[in-house]
Design a protein around this motif. Structure first.
Motif, PDB file in Angstrom:
ATOM      1  N   LEU A   1       0.825  -1.206   0.000  1.00 38.04           N
ATOM      2  CA  LEU A   1       0.000   0.000   0.000  1.00 38.04           C
ATOM      3  C   LEU A   1       0.861   1.259   0.000  1.00 38.04           C
ATOM      4  O   LEU A   1       0.571   2.230  -0.719  1.00 38.04           O
ATOM      5  CB  LEU A   1      -0.939  -0.006   1.202  1.00 38.04           C
ATOM      6  N   ILE A   2       1.926   1.241   0.804  1.00 38.68           N
ATOM      7  CA  ILE A   2       2.837   2.392   0.819  1.00 38.68           C
ATOM      8  C   ILE A   2       3.519   2.544  -0.537  1.00 38.68           C
ATOM      9  O   ILE A   2       3.623   3.649  -1.084  1.00 38.68           O
ATOM     10  CB  ILE A   2       3.882   2.223   1.941  1.00 38.68           C
ATOM     11  N   ALA A   3       3.972   1.403  -1.089  1.00 34.91           N
ATOM     12  CA  ALA A   3       4.614   1.444  -2.402  1.00 34.91           C
ATOM     13  C   ALA A   3       3.644   1.926  -3.474  1.00 34.91           C
ATOM     14  O   ALA A   3       4.015   2.692  -4.374  1.00 34.91           O
ATOM     15  CB  ALA A   3       5.154   0.054  -2.758  1.00 34.91           C
ATOM     16  N   GLY A   4       2.387   1.480  -3.405  1.00 30.95           N
ATOM     17  CA  GLY A   4       1.391   1.917  -4.373  1.00 30.95           C
ATOM     18  C   GLY A   4       1.141   3.408  -4.318  1.00 30.95           C
ATOM     19  O   GLY A   4       1.006   4.073  -5.354  1.00 30.95           O
ATOM     20  N   ALA A   5       1.078   3.956  -3.105  1.00 37.72           N
ATOM     21  CA  ALA A   5       0.900   5.404  -2.961  1.00 37.72           C
ATOM     22  C   ALA A   5       2.095   6.164  -3.537  1.00 37.72           C
ATOM     23  O   ALA A   5       1.931   7.191  -4.216  1.00 37.72           O
ATOM     24  CB  ALA A   5       0.698   5.757  -1.493  1.00 37.72           C
ATOM     25  N   LEU A   6       3.309   5.665  -3.283  1.00 34.92           N
ATOM     26  CA  LEU A   6       4.502   6.302  -3.845  1.00 34.92           C
ATOM     27  C   LEU A   6       4.480   6.271  -5.364  1.00 34.92           C
ATOM     28  O   LEU A   6       4.777   7.267  -6.034  1.00 34.92           O
ATOM     29  CB  LEU A   6       5.760   5.602  -3.326  1.00 34.92           C
ATOM     30  N   LEU A   7       4.131   5.113  -5.918  1.00 34.33           N
ATOM     31  CA  LEU A   7       4.101   4.990  -7.371  1.00 34.33           C
ATOM     32  C   LEU A   7       3.009   5.873  -7.982  1.00 34.33           C
ATOM     33  O   LEU A   7       3.173   6.393  -9.084  1.00 34.33           O
ATOM     34  CB  LEU A   7       3.868   3.536  -7.768  1.00 34.33           C
ATOM     35  N   GLY A   8       1.898   6.029  -7.263  1.00 34.41           N
ATOM     36  CA  GLY A   8       0.857   6.925  -7.744  1.00 34.41           C
ATOM     37  C   GLY A   8       1.342   8.362  -7.827  1.00 34.41           C
ATOM     38  O   GLY A   8       1.054   9.078  -8.799  1.00 34.41           O
TER      39      GLY A   8
END
Length: 321
Positions: free
Chosen positions: A35-42
């Motif tokens: 989830l943290i990685a997804g937010a960063l990638l977003g």
């Protein structure tokens, strides 16, 4: 009726499998890093996406992702960090495209050559790999539980590098993206900026492959920006909307994927496409409304001819005695 009831039952079973949220809270804890990685990638995808569209580089994103996939596959085969292999492949592709593809025609030709080579090399490496089949599939379509603490650290560091780079070159890069000829005449190093941007794009693709897979990177780096541009052309609002759409797509896709136990990519791409579709419909209505308003403000054709006829008629002083 019996066939209809049977079909509805089958559809219900499929939906219950795809959207099943049993023990959802416990599963969310397991994918906290994702989830943290997804937010960063977003955030990264939302910032770089408008430049990708303005510079006409969606095809380049796909080309870079193929070599990123090849690098990750080779790293998986030889037992090296997959993120490192993905980075090497992406940066190599970005440098080749940035240095050799000065014109759109040359760039597209280079990308068309790199894409099948990278895909074929990656498939060869996966065919030789004797490990878990889930690792092979995850490189193509993404995984939701594959982000451990070391990988999250890599993703955080690379994301910060991309974000800082974009913020530093934002104004000259915007100028060079809109009108490169005028920017070059104004003394802006257009070629250097192009290479810097391609390297930032390569890093963005490399980290995106770890979450959404090599085949569906466009849904993160292109679709949110395309949706934002359907609503506005404001240079401040576009990246903000693009980041919002990308974060919703990735984080929402991860959360939905927990329910079905399926790869993350179908959920991310579906949410991203739905956002783009809504924005396109809203933008289309605004354009129609604007054209109708302009049509009302313009005088009728007949009155225009009358006004021109009156304005061209001779005055009393112009009539010959």
């Amino acid at each position: 009726m019996i066939l209809l009831a049977s079909s509805l039952t089958d559809v219900g079973q499929v939906l219950s499998h795809v959207l099943s949220f049993q023990n959802f809270g416990e599963l969310v804890v397991l994918v906290r890093n994702s989830l943290i990685a997804g937010a960063l990638l977003g955030i990264v995808g939302g910032l770089i996406g408008p430049f990708v569209i303005t510079r006409n580089l969606p095809f380049a994103v796909h080309g870079i992702s193929e070599l990123s996939f090849a690098g990750a596959s080779i790293a998986l085969l030889i037992g090296v960090n997959v993120v490192t292999g993905s980075l090497i492949g992406s940066v190599l592709a970005a440098l080749i495209i940035g240095m050799l593809g000065n014109r759109a025609r040359e760039r597209n030709s280079i990308i068309a050559v790199l894409m099948p080579f990278g895909l074929g090399l990656g498939i060869l490496a996966l065919a030789l790999y004797q490990g878990r089949s889930a690792n092979k599939f995850g490189l193509l379509t993404g995984q939701i539980v594959s982000v451990d603490n070391p990988q999250l650290g890599w993703l955080l560091a690379i994301s910060l590098v991309v974000i800082v780079t974009l913020l530093v070159v934002w104004r000259p890069l915007t100028f060079a993206s809109i009108d490169p000829d005028v920017a070059a005449a104004a003394g802006i190093p257009v070629r250097t900026l192009s290479i810097v941007f391609m390297l930032a794009l390569g890093l963005s693709v490399a980290v995106s492959v770890q979450i959404v897979g090599a085949l569906l990177v466009l849904s993160l780096l292109v679709t949110p920006a395309a949706a934002a541009l359907r609503l506005t052309v404001n240079p401040v609002v576009v990246p903000l909307l693009s980041m919002l759409f990308a974060v919703v797509s990735v984080v929402g896709g991860i959360l939905l994927a927990l329910g079905g136990g399926l790869p993350i990519s179908p959920y991310v791409t579906t949410i991203s496409f739905a956002i783009w579709l809504v924005c396109r419909l809203v933008g289309g209505r605004r354009e129609k409304r604007g054209s109708r308003t302009r049509g009302r403000l313009l005088p009728p054709t007949g009155s225009t001819r009358q006004v021109s006829a009156v304005s061209s008629a001779p005055t009393k002083t112009e009539v010959a005695p």
